[in-house]
Design a protein around this motif. Structure first.
Motif, PDB file in Angstrom:
ATOM      1  N   UNK A   1      28.484  76.063  59.469  1.00  0.00           N
ATOM      2  CA  UNK A   1      27.221  76.587  58.957  1.00  0.00           C
ATOM      3  C   UNK A   1      26.629  75.815  57.797  1.00  0.00           C
ATOM      4  N   UNK A   2      27.284  74.741  57.363  1.00  0.00           N
ATOM      5  CA  UNK A   2      26.775  73.959  56.226  1.00  0.00           C
ATOM      6  C   UNK A   2      26.318  72.591  56.707  1.00  0.00           C
ATOM      7  N   UNK A   3      25.228  72.051  56.112  1.00  0.00           N
ATOM      8  CA  UNK A   3      24.751  70.715  56.501  1.00  0.00           C
ATOM      9  C   UNK A   3      25.863  69.680  56.332  1.00  0.00           C
ATOM     10  N   UNK A   4      26.010  68.851  57.345  1.00  0.00           N
ATOM     11  CA  UNK A   4      27.106  67.877  57.352  1.00  0.00           C
ATOM     12  C   UNK A   4      26.582  66.442  57.369  1.00  0.00           C
ATOM     13  N   UNK A   5      25.575  66.183  58.201  1.00  0.00           N
ATOM     14  CA  UNK A   5      25.021  64.831  58.306  1.00  0.00           C
ATOM     15  C   UNK A   5      23.605  64.918  58.850  1.00  0.00           C
ATOM     16  N   UNK A   6      22.812  63.888  58.576  1.00  0.00           N
ATOM     17  CA  UNK A   6      21.463  63.825  59.141  1.00  0.00           C
ATOM     18  C   UNK A   6      21.057  62.368  59.310  1.00  0.00           C
TER      19      UNK A   6
ATOM     20  N   UNK B   1      17.371  64.412  62.828  1.00  0.00           N
ATOM     21  CA  UNK B   1      18.404  65.188  63.511  1.00  0.00           C
ATOM     22  C   UNK B   1      19.483  65.534  62.495  1.00  0.00           C
ATOM     23  N   UNK B   2      19.869  66.806  62.473  1.00  0.00           N
ATOM     24  CA  UNK B   2      20.869  67.279  61.518  1.00  0.00           C
ATOM     25  C   UNK B   2      22.084  67.836  62.235  1.00  0.00           C
ATOM     26  N   UNK B   3      23.241  67.708  61.615  1.00  0.00           N
ATOM     27  CA  UNK B   3      24.479  68.303  62.106  1.00  0.00           C
ATOM     28  C   UNK B   3      25.006  69.253  61.042  1.00  0.00           C
TER      29      UNK B   3
ATOM     30  N   UNK C   1      19.784  55.385  59.201  1.00  0.00           N
ATOM     31  CA  UNK C   1      20.631  56.223  58.344  1.00  0.00           C
ATOM     32  C   UNK C   1      21.459  55.340  57.420  1.00  0.00           C
ATOM     33  N   UNK C   2      22.072  55.964  56.424  1.00  0.00           N
ATOM     34  CA  UNK C   2      22.927  55.258  55.484  1.00  0.00           C
ATOM     35  C   UNK C   2      24.383  55.596  55.765  1.00  0.00           C
ATOM     36  N   UNK C   3      25.227  54.589  55.749  1.00  0.00           N
ATOM     37  CA  UNK C   3      26.664  54.803  55.888  1.00  0.00           C
ATOM     38  C   UNK C   3      27.391  53.725  55.094  1.00  0.00           C
TER      39      UNK C   3
ATOM     40  N   UNK D   1      35.481  65.143  67.656  1.00  0.00           N
ATOM     41  CA  UNK D   1      35.411  65.014  66.199  1.00  0.00           C
ATOM     42  C   UNK D   1      34.338  64.030  65.744  1.00  0.00           C
ATOM     43  N   UNK D   2      33.732  63.308  66.669  1.00  0.00           N
ATOM     44  CA  UNK D   2      32.705  62.337  66.300  1.00  0.00           C
ATOM     45  C   UNK D   2      31.333  62.991  66.352  1.00  0.00           C
ATOM     46  N   UNK D   3      30.378  62.422  65.613  1.00  0.00           N
ATOM     47  CA  UNK D   3      29.000  62.902  65.712  1.00  0.00           C
ATOM     48  C   UNK D   3      28.461  62.493  67.073  1.00  0.00           C
TER      49      UNK D   3
END
Length: 197
Positions: A46-51, A40-42, A69-71, A13-15
């Motif tokens: 089928x939908x963009x989730x994180x980059x 890098x994108x996740x 990245x921002x979090x 469940x983790x990136x």
């Protein structure tokens, strides 16, 4: 006052940032010396989730990747060193991340919270199988052996599949034959029996 539940997070469940993303699919981050930047994108369903943004610095002296990245409304920026080791097959070198917390070499970094680190650097990060009960693990083990995916049969019986080489059975042929023979040895009502447990 009741205790707050503390459920562990599953690795799945983790990136996950894989080292092969720097070397495969025409990526040339480590092919020659220099500084190269990318993204890098996740995706999920089928939908963009994180980059995240990455910059790889590869020189004769050292090699490292810088994440950006921002979090949680905060910009995070840090670097992770990379090292190469001789392949145990004697063919070239294999690259590894060096976790900045544990110092362990790995091919994957996992994000739980703020930073991409080795799995063991995150407290409470476990594989899904570790979170299952023994009964469920046993049931899934039987299910995996008794019910084969179509890909196993397709590979075994595809045109030009080599069953022998130099008069001996190939390892792939032996492995697939063993899987098929094992699956066929289970009774046809194994699924019903498993569900009744």
């Amino acid at each position: 006052m009741p205790r707050i539940a503390n459920y562990p997070t599953a690795v799945e469940d983790s990136l996950t940032f894989r080292l092969k993303s720097l070397t495969e699919n025409n990526n040339s981050y480590l092919n020659s010396y220099g500084i190269r930047a990318g993204t890098t994108n996740w995706t999920r369903n089928g939908k963009p989730y994180a980059s995240i943004g990455i910059t790889v610095t590869h020189t004769e002296v050292n090699t490292f990747i810088k994440f950006g990245y921002n979090t949680g409304g905060e910009h995070i920026s840090y670097r992770v060193n990379l090292i190469s080791k001789s392949s145990n097959l004697g063919k070239g070198k294999v690259w590894f991340f060096v976790c900045p917390i544990t110092g362990k070499c790995c091919r994957k970094l996992h994000l739980k919270g703020t930073y991409f680190l080795h799995r063991t650097a995150h407290k409470g990060l476990m594989y899904e199988k570790q979170l299952q009960s023994k009964k469920n693990r046993d049931m899934l083990g039987i299910f995996d052996k008794a019910v084969l995916s179509d890909e196993v049969y397709e590979e075994r019986y595809k045109k030009y599949f080599k069953t022998h080489y130099n008069g001996k059975e190939t390892k792939r042929y032996k492995k697939l034959s063993y899987k098929i023979k094992t699956a066929e040895s289970y009774p046809s009502d194994i699924m019903e029996s498993l569900l009744m447990m």
